[in-house]
Design a protein around this motif. Structure first.
Motif, PDB file in Angstrom:
ATOM      1  N   GLY A 115       0.629  -1.269  -0.210  1.00 64.15           N
ATOM      2  CA  GLY A 115       0.048  -0.146   0.091  1.00 64.15           C
ATOM      3  C   GLY A 115       0.729   1.221  -0.036  1.00 64.15           C
ATOM      4  N   LYS A 116       2.184   1.059  -0.301  1.00 60.70           N
ATOM      5  CA  LYS A 116       2.956   2.289  -0.259  1.00 60.70           C
ATOM      6  C   LYS A 116       2.532   3.479  -1.252  1.00 60.70           C
ATOM      7  N   THR A 117       2.476   2.652  -2.672  1.00 63.67           N
ATOM      8  CA  THR A 117       2.047   3.919  -3.376  1.00 63.67           C
ATOM      9  C   THR A 117       0.718   4.519  -3.456  1.00 63.67           C
ATOM     10  N   PRO A 118      -0.429   3.989  -3.238  1.00 64.70           N
ATOM     11  CA  PRO A 118      -1.691   4.513  -3.086  1.00 64.70           C
ATOM     12  C   PRO A 118      -1.689   5.775  -1.894  1.00 64.70           C
ATOM     13  N   THR A 119      -1.008   5.370  -0.760  1.00 64.07           N
ATOM     14  CA  THR A 119      -0.928   6.123   0.442  1.00 64.07           C
ATOM     15  C   THR A 119       0.051   7.394   0.085  1.00 64.07           C
ATOM     16  N   SER A 120       1.191   6.994  -0.563  1.00 60.32           N
ATOM     17  CA  SER A 120       1.921   8.263  -1.038  1.00 60.32           C
ATOM     18  C   SER A 120       1.271   9.278  -1.810  1.00 60.32           C
ATOM     19  N   LEU A 121       0.472   8.844  -2.760  1.00 57.22           N
ATOM     20  CA  LEU A 121      -0.155   9.704  -3.820  1.00 57.22           C
ATOM     21  C   LEU A 121      -1.364  10.312  -2.796  1.00 57.22           C
ATOM     22  N   TYR A 122      -2.146   9.759  -1.974  1.00 54.93           N
ATOM     23  CA  TYR A 122      -2.985  10.181  -1.275  1.00 54.93           C
ATOM     24  C   TYR A 122      -2.419  11.492  -0.478  1.00 54.93           C
ATOM     25  N   LEU A 123      -1.186  11.224   0.251  1.00 51.63           N
ATOM     26  CA  LEU A 123      -0.868  12.332   1.226  1.00 51.63           C
ATOM     27  C   LEU A 123      -0.309  13.446   0.276  1.00 51.63           C
ATOM     28  N   ALA A 124       0.165  13.343  -0.722  1.00 55.08           N
ATOM     29  CA  ALA A 124       0.558  14.439  -1.855  1.00 55.08           C
ATOM     30  C   ALA A 124      -0.720  15.148  -2.208  1.00 55.08           C
ATOM     31  N   ILE A 125      -1.638  14.364  -2.962  1.00 53.58           N
ATOM     32  CA  ILE A 125      -2.865  15.208  -3.228  1.00 53.58           C
ATOM     33  C   ILE A 125      -3.652  15.658  -2.162  1.00 53.58           C
ATOM     34  N   GLN A 126      -3.863  15.099  -0.988  1.00 48.46           N
ATOM     35  CA  GLN A 126      -4.704  15.642   0.054  1.00 48.46           C
ATOM     36  C   GLN A 126      -3.873  16.601   0.888  1.00 48.46           C
ATOM     37  N   TYR A 127      -2.738  16.440   1.208  1.00 49.14           N
ATOM     38  CA  TYR A 127      -2.021  17.477   1.940  1.00 49.14           C
ATOM     39  C   TYR A 127      -0.670  17.949   1.407  1.00 49.14           C
ATOM     40  N   GLY A 128      -0.275  17.899   0.332  1.00 51.67           N
ATOM     41  CA  GLY A 128       0.842  18.665  -0.221  1.00 51.67           C
ATOM     42  C   GLY A 128       2.071  17.876   0.366  1.00 51.67           C
ATOM     43  N   ILE A 129       2.282  16.621   0.845  1.00 51.86           N
ATOM     44  CA  ILE A 129       3.467  16.232   1.404  1.00 51.86           C
ATOM     45  C   ILE A 129       4.108  15.588   0.267  1.00 51.86           C
ATOM     46  N   ARG A 130       5.495  15.685   0.453  1.00 49.45           N
ATOM     47  CA  ARG A 130       6.468  15.236  -0.697  1.00 49.45           C
ATOM     48  C   ARG A 130       6.873  14.022   0.030  1.00 49.45           C
ATOM     49  N   VAL A 131       6.318  12.871  -0.968  1.00 50.17           N
ATOM     50  CA  VAL A 131       6.574  11.476  -0.251  1.00 50.17           C
ATOM     51  C   VAL A 131       7.300  10.655  -1.230  1.00 50.17           C
ATOM     52  N   ALA A 132       8.347   9.817  -1.064  1.00 51.68           N
ATOM     53  CA  ALA A 132       8.981   8.967  -1.807  1.00 51.68           C
ATOM     54  C   ALA A 132       8.404   7.386  -1.146  1.00 51.68           C
ATOM     55  N   ASN A 133       8.713   6.390  -1.915  1.00 49.35           N
ATOM     56  CA  ASN A 133       8.535   5.195  -1.257  1.00 49.35           C
ATOM     57  C   ASN A 133       9.505   4.074  -1.756  1.00 49.35           C
ATOM     58  N   TYR A 134       9.748   3.123  -0.907  1.00 46.34           N
ATOM     59  CA  TYR A 134      10.879   2.201  -1.374  1.00 46.34           C
ATOM     60  C   TYR A 134      10.663   0.856  -0.906  1.00 46.34           C
ATOM     61  N   PRO A 135      10.518  -0.168  -2.133  1.00 47.05           N
ATOM     62  CA  PRO A 135      10.196  -1.345  -1.696  1.00 47.05           C
ATOM     63  C   PRO A 135      11.458  -1.990  -1.400  1.00 47.05           C
ATOM     64  N   LEU A 136      11.558  -2.701   0.251  1.00 43.87           N
ATOM     65  CA  LEU A 136      12.609  -3.508   0.642  1.00 43.87           C
ATOM     66  C   LEU A 136      12.945  -4.649  -0.381  1.00 43.87           C
ATOM     67  N   LEU A 137      14.148  -4.633  -0.538  1.00 46.37           N
ATOM     68  CA  LEU A 137      14.685  -5.879  -1.510  1.00 46.37           C
ATOM     69  C   LEU A 137      15.310  -7.090  -0.612  1.00 46.37           C
ATOM     70  N   ASP A 138      15.369  -7.953  -1.279  1.00 46.45           N
ATOM     71  CA  ASP A 138      15.552  -9.586  -0.386  1.00 46.45           C
ATOM     72  C   ASP A 138      16.954  -9.309   0.217  1.00 46.45           C
ATOM     73  N   GLU A 139      18.202  -8.621  -0.130  1.00 45.91           N
ATOM     74  CA  GLU A 139      19.174  -8.483   0.589  1.00 45.91           C
ATOM     75  C   GLU A 139      19.065  -7.598   1.790  1.00 45.91           C
ATOM     76  N   GLU A 140      18.235  -6.613   1.703  1.00 46.17           N
ATOM     77  CA  GLU A 140      17.727  -5.858   2.681  1.00 46.17           C
ATOM     78  C   GLU A 140      17.084  -6.594   3.883  1.00 46.17           C
ATOM     79  N   LEU A 141      15.991  -7.339   3.202  1.00 45.20           N
ATOM     80  CA  LEU A 141      15.234  -8.039   4.342  1.00 45.20           C
ATOM     81  C   LEU A 141      15.966  -9.434   5.105  1.00 45.20           C
ATOM     82  N   GLU A 142      17.063  -9.874   4.297  1.00 44.89           N
ATOM     83  CA  GLU A 142      17.736 -10.763   4.857  1.00 44.89           C
ATOM     84  C   GLU A 142      18.849 -10.216   5.776  1.00 44.89           C
TER      85      GLU A 142
END
Length: 270
Positions: free
Chosen positions: A157-184
């Motif tokens: 749900g990172k992308t829809p939440t990011s866009l909602y925060l930007a559209i509704q509140y004008g917050i500059r949001v980036a989102n990052y999917p955790l990679l396998d090596e980071e999770l390990e």
């Protein structure tokens, strides 16, 4: 038969629809049939809506529920002649506010969702552009410009939440999917380490994650396997805890609820 409900606005209808739907949700065991009329800003348009309301009253044998925001008092009085139950927050609250503030309302339509503050509007559009450019791990070298960076496994749900925060509140949001090596390793990549105070984690239950991934990539069994989904969620939570990142299980939450939690937890300006 579902109860007829009319949302009537002299502008976009967003405000009255949100308010009306929130109130109707308190009566969840009742069926409702919704109709929305927007930009109803003249006597002729009001008369068209009245005709539709009166027809529904005759057809259903009961009063329709009419939620309305009409800034013009004359149009409010005209709409009050319909055969529905009129619920108008302007009538309910403007008189009290005028008395408390010691001044009369200006009765101008569309203030909330129109472009009356050009700087604020431009700031929101810039936030939307930034958020679109920094979706799904793109351009991590510019994360220093983000006010918030959402992190978590893919499809939480990172992308829809990011866009909602930007559209509704004008917050500059980036989102990052955790990679396998980071999770390990449970280690953050350098781009995120430099912005740790702006990170916020999102997860959903493994069962829900499996449903979402199966629907998005029906042919990729490994991506949506129960074992992988469970591992990624557990590893993500462990990473958040190890790195003192606030996080949220958003399984049963709407995007509006997720955004409200994030803003509250991080103290962001709404």
């Amino acid at each position: 038969m579902p109860r007829s409900v009319f949302f009537v606005s002299d502008s976009t209808g967003i405000t009255i629809e949100n308010l009306g739907r929130a109130l109707l949700a308190q009566f969840g065991d009742t069926g409702f049939h919704h109709q929305t009329y927007v930009f109803i800003d003249s006597p002729a348009k009001v008369d068209t809506v009245i005709a539709a309301i009166d027809y529904a009253a005759e057809r259903d044998g009961e009063r329709p529920l009419v939620f309305s925001t009409q800034a013009d008092p004359a149009l409010r009085r005209r709409l009050a002649g319909c055969r529905g139950l009129l619920l108008d927050p302007f009538d309910a609250f403007t008189g009290l506010l005028a008395e408390e503030l010691g001044k009369e309302p200006q009765s101008r339509r569309g203030h909330l969702h129109g472009i009356f503050d050009r700087n604020r509007y431009d700031s929101r559009m810039a936030a939307v552009e930034f958020t679109l450019r920094h979706d799904d791990g793109a351009l991590p070298g510019r994360y220093s410009e983000a006010e918030l960076i959402l992190v978590g496994p893919s499809r939480t749900g990172k992308t829809p939440t990011s866009l909602y925060l930007a559209i509704q509140y004008g917050i500059r949001v980036a989102n990052y999917p955790l990679l396998d090596e980071e999770l390990e390793s449970l280690r953050l990549p350098p781009a995120l380490l430099a912005c740790r105070d702006r990170l916020y984690g999102l997860v959903v239950d493994p069962e829900r994650l499996q449903e979402i991934r199966s629907a998005r990539r029906p042919g990729d069994r490994d991506y949506a396997s129960p074992a992988r989904c469970r591992h990624e969620v557990e590893a993500a939570i462990a990473l958040f805890r190890r790195n003192a990142i606030p996080w949220l299980n958003a399984t049963s939450m709407s995007v509006e609820e997720i955004a409200a939690h994030i803003i509250s937890d991080l103290g962001l300006h709404r």
